[in-house]
Design a protein around this motif. Structure first.
Motif, short mmCIF file in Angstrom:
data_model
loop_
_atom_site.label_atom_id
_atom_site.label_comp_id
_atom_site.label_asym_id
_atom_site.label_seq_id
_atom_site.Cartn_x
_atom_site.Cartn_y
_atom_site.Cartn_z
N ASN A 137 -2.55 8.34 -1.69
CA ASN A 137 -1.76 9.51 -1.28
C ASN A 137 -0.26 9.19 -1.16
O ASN A 137 0.49 9.98 -0.60
N GLY A 138 0.14 8.04 -1.67
CA GLY A 138 1.56 7.71 -1.62
C GLY A 138 2.10 7.48 -0.23
O GLY A 138 3.31 7.53 0.00
N PHE A 139 1.22 7.18 0.73
CA PHE A 139 1.69 6.93 2.09
C PHE A 139 2.64 5.74 2.10
O PHE A 139 2.45 4.77 1.35
N ALA B 258 4.26 4.04 7.37
CA ALA B 258 4.72 5.43 7.28
C ALA B 258 4.87 6.05 8.66
O ALA B 258 4.15 5.72 9.59
N GLU C 294 6.68 4.21 4.08
CA GLU C 294 7.93 4.52 4.77
C GLU C 294 8.77 5.53 4.01
O GLU C 294 8.65 5.65 2.80
N ARG C 295 9.61 6.20 4.72
CA ARG C 295 10.58 7.14 4.14
C ARG C 295 9.83 8.13 3.22
O ARG C 295 9.04 8.93 3.68
N CYS C 296 10.13 8.09 1.93
CA CYS C 296 9.49 9.06 1.03
C CYS C 296 8.17 8.53 0.46
O CYS C 296 7.60 9.15 -0.44
N THR D 195 -2.17 9.45 -8.08
CA THR D 195 -1.52 10.10 -9.22
C THR D 195 -1.49 9.12 -10.39
O THR D 195 -1.71 9.50 -11.54
N VAL E 123 6.04 7.29 -9.18
CA VAL E 123 4.93 7.32 -10.13
C VAL E 123 5.46 7.09 -11.55
O VAL E 123 4.95 6.25 -12.29
N GLY F 257 12.04 10.19 -5.77
CA GLY F 257 11.02 11.12 -6.25
C GLY F 257 10.37 10.71 -7.55
O GLY F 257 9.68 11.52 -8.18
N MET F 258 10.59 9.45 -7.98
CA MET F 258 10.08 9.04 -9.29
C MET F 258 9.30 7.73 -9.25
O MET F 258 9.25 7.00 -10.24
N ALA G 123 0.84 1.72 5.92
CA ALA G 123 0.76 1.79 7.37
C ALA G 123 2.13 1.87 8.02
O ALA G 123 2.23 2.18 9.21
N ALA H 249 -0.87 17.93 -4.05
CA ALA H 249 -0.84 16.64 -4.74
C ALA H 249 -1.53 16.75 -6.09
O ALA H 249 -2.57 17.39 -6.22
N PRO H 250 -0.95 16.12 -7.11
CA PRO H 250 -1.62 16.10 -8.41
C PRO H 250 -3.01 15.50 -8.30
O PRO H 250 -3.24 14.60 -7.50
N ASN I 237 9.38 5.77 -3.36
CA ASN I 237 9.60 7.12 -3.86
C ASN I 237 10.88 7.81 -3.39
O ASN I 237 10.97 9.03 -3.39
#
Lengths: 525, 525
Positions: free
Chosen positions: A235-237, A19, A239-241, A248, A216, A213-214, A17, A289-290, A210
């Motif tokens: 869905n990886g929601f 995000a 802050e930031r990335c 996934t 997961v 970017g890693m 939340a 998304a995967p 994230n």
């Protein structure tokens, strides 16, 4: 707990939340809770009732829900420095949330204790100990989140480990290592997690961000090293990335690595639930998304599409339906004949990939794509191209003329009008319509003119309109590609038009759109 | 080559172009090549000239470009089974592309050789050998891509390694291990890459796909294991879930791990180039992307924002400006005023963040953004908003009337005309112009009318025009956002207009565009 069981701890409603662009109402949160329970996650982190009135209301309502799989967990900080835990209002608030479990976060990085919390390293240890002990005495299950753990371990491994030991001694049921800055490499996370698992006897969890970017991969690496709890968001929601993407992680752990995360029969709910949460959050679903994106199993390049049809395990990691998704074969300028065949066969099942017509159609496709046409997502227009080449097309009307006029300043409330003249057989129809813009006006005029001859036109409605400009080197003399989505209440279809003139491009897409309807109703008659 | 050098091999124009929704024109590709060269990637994979007419034309043009950093590499398959390499037309086409280097892909998985290529394991080895040898004899640098390598190694490690050895013996300069299905875990990739590096003496590369959400981590893992070449795409564009994202990999390797990928001074171009490629591809830029997304350094949660201001290394992995990004403190926070201040101060350096005008400007910005305006990339329009609020704006002309007419069928070679009447002071000018489309016509007419009063208008030229449709729920009655890029040979500026009517939206952007020029020349006079 069996060796392969991994606890799934969802923080969509708390970390997620935070995000950018997300603002859940109380109703939104309750909807998501029900879905998460259907998916079968173990914990649903729901924030802190004392954060704000919305969260207080949410807690009151969520504790009344009957959940089958998931436990609500309240989340808050260790007690503040230099006060008794009983006197900390946030702690009391967490207690009064009435959840079976609470999540407590505290500092593991010495620098943060002294520079951000502005207290001593010893006091920090007491804060951790007192808080966890307090909740254990009150009968709660406690998950302790070691904030910035990996950076803290890198800076001062002894102190970082001491904070964990303290949490363990106070009775923490699980200790979660957080990569709060999101910069730790998966290999480092794996190495450190392994060391922690060797020294601390309770369940160890992982919470990645994230930024590199890693997230997961870091989570997977931690599980490989012995972690048995993974924290993340749908869905990886975040802050930031964003946070580690559970959509996934869950398929990776359960379908590719043999772990058990959610009940087997719930895996096919993954994609629908992921999409649902995007919908509620009002975020455009990430189609790349995967596992849960529309494109995840969509093959385009000729060679690959060919091979997929021949042998799916050659190119697909799993059967898409396992996660509630579907295979989406598309066409393109490098597509092999087999990629287009299924569309051709829908029009004429006798055509094979060696038929001369197939070659003509593929050639025509290449030409059109060179001109800027793109039929992915506009299959109805491509169907018309096929029909025209196969001689299975007869125009439903002939355009004699149209004129679109845009006026500024507007004398009435609309600025555009279109006049149109068409011929059907020997009969002519001329009419006009107004609209909010030139395309709106033209669309209304065309349908008004056609309805006289084809009453079924009244059933159709434009539901989406997209414009893409091509060849931007030539500025306003560049080509535009217009995509129009139409519905008749039963079916939804998309058509495309390309031209340097936006009106003409829209016109072409509009014509394809109505012709699709007319062919459809003709076949049905 | 020093120990820490990693070759960056970009496949945005080949693998990336296979992504759903991407269809690069020849011009698009050339633009991207120039940007990739500016970034300083080592190789730019440009496809195969024989794929289709577009690629042939592209090759002819790209080979004429003068590049400072990057080498163009042509890409194609090993020779077909059972024919001589000289007789394979695709091989000849690769040769005739005239590039210094070629990339050849071949099968490493026994199952694929027999079931998909339908040939023998030995013939496949000959195909690999013959093809690479042929190109080496022709003086090319050869990169050999071992397709499905990790799955192939898992199925039959001996055969997979034999294909690599064959490639090496034929003279391959680099051998790239491809995780074509995108399902291999980073730990497995690391393990296998390490073994390969021990057995094969040439440079080893890695090419990951993102189906399991770990393409970046897999690439990093391979480099940690000894790989010295990484293949990927800008923004991770590619089929299905995309390719390994170079915009995530390059900063991780170079800023976090001490490797050397691109010239140091080019790192700050990363974000602008990433955004540029999204723009050219006409794909909405992923704002949550690590390093190059707008949100990558955006802090929202109260606690974090506070801590960031106190001590940035507490929460940021790197200084955003290093990758050409900026810290984005949201407009909704008090700290957001500083994000707008620099723009305000360019117009009036006496205004401070506490001035009442600043508050008015921020309020107006929120209103406009709510209506669909977006000033990112359209700063010149925002400058006009600021000027209007600060009273530093005087209209250069008054619109009396315009009429835009679109005719179909066209009696001349153009379909649109615009009539315009403006007033400057007491004088009126009425004129008309034709165009390829309604906006083109209107733009020509406006400038024609203004030139009489402001000769400097003759210096400007529209260089780009983009349309985005908002609120697609309302179909053709939805709003559109038009972005116009204009140049006077010296400066390039972008302006924006929003309306339900595309002509009106374009009009607003056009007016801002000419006014920016007029203000500029006024200040210079």
């Amino acid at each position: 707990m069996e060796n392969n069981r991994v606890i799934i701890y969802d923080s969509t409603l708390r970390d997620g939340a935070q995000a950018l662009g997300i603002s859940f109402t109380v109703e939104d949160k309750l909807k998501i809770v029900r879905k998460l329970d259907q998916l079968g996650v173990d914990y649903i982190e729901a924030g802190n009732p004392s954060s704000n009135p919305k969260d207080l209301e949410f807690f009151e309502k969520v504790m009344k829900l009957k959940l089958n799989n998931s436990k609500i967990i309240a989340f808050g900080a260790t007690r503040r420095a230099n006060i008794k835990v009983e006197e900390d209002m946030n702690i009391q608030s967490l207690l009064n949330a009435g959840t079976e479990a609470v999540a407590v976060f505290g500092k593991a990085w010495d620098f943060q204790v002294t520079e951000i919390l502005k207290t001593t390293l010893d006091e920090n240890l007491s804060m951790i100990y007192d808080t966890i002990k307090y909740f254990k005495q009150k009968g709660k299950t406690v998950v302790y989140d070691a904030e910035h753990f990996f950076d803290g371990y890198n800076a001062n491994s002894e102190y970082a480990m001491t904070t964990l030991k303290t949490a363990y001694e106070a009775g923490a049921d699980a200790i979660c290592l957080c990569d709060t800055k999101g910069a730790s490499l998966p290999s480092y996370i794996g190495k450190v997690t392994k060391l922690v698992c060797q020294k601390i006897s309770c369940a160890i969890g992982i919470h990645c961000h994230n930024d590199n970017g890693m997230a997961v991969a870091g989570s997977i690496s931690a599980v490989e090293a012995g972690a048995t709890q993974v924290q993340g968001t749908i869905n990886g929601f975040g802050e930031r990335c964003g946070n580690a993407n559970l959509c996934t992680i869950i398929p990776n752990l359960q379908l590719m690595m043999g772990y058990e995360c959610i009940p087997k029969e719930n895996m096919e709910k993954l994609t629908p639930i992921a999409r649902y949460v995007s919908e509620v959050a009002n975020i455009i679903h990430d189609e790349r998304a995967p596992f849960v994106g529309n494109c995840a199993f969509a093959h385009k390049a000729g060679m690959h599409a060919d091979a997929v049809n021949k042998n799916t395990s050659a190119y697909e990691m799993i059967n898409p339906t396992v996660v509630g998704n579907q295979r989406n074969i598309l066409m393109s300028e490098v597509a092999g004949r087999s990629a287009v065949m299924s569309m051709i066969n829908m029009v004429d099942s006798t055509i094979t990939k060696d038929s001369p017509e197939t070659k003509k159609i593929i050639e025509r496709l290449k030409e059109l794509e060179y001109e800027g046409y793109q039929y992915e997502g506009a299959e109805s227009s491509f169907e018309l191209v096929i029909r025209k080449i196969l001689g299975k097309y007869k125009p439903f009307f002939e355009l004699v003329e149209f004129k679109v006029i845009v006026d500024e300043p507007t004398v009435s409330s609309v600025s555009s009008s279109a006049m149109i003249k068409i011929k059907v057989g020997e009969q002519t129809e001329i009419t006009a319509a107004e609209g909010d813009g030139p395309v709106n006006a033209l669309d209304s005029a065309l349908r008004k003119a056609l309805e006289r001859f084809y009453p079924q036109i009244a059933e159709i409605k434009l539901t989406d309109y997209k414009v893409r400009v091509l060849d931007s080197n030539f500025a306003t003399a560049s080509k535009v590609r217009v995509l129009i989505e139409t519905s008749d209440g039963e079916e939804v279809w998309t058509t495309v038009g390309v031209s340097t003139d936006i009106i003409e491009a829209s016109w072409r897409a509009l014509v394809d759109s109505v012709e699709h309807k007319l062919i459809k109703s003709q076949i049905c008659v």
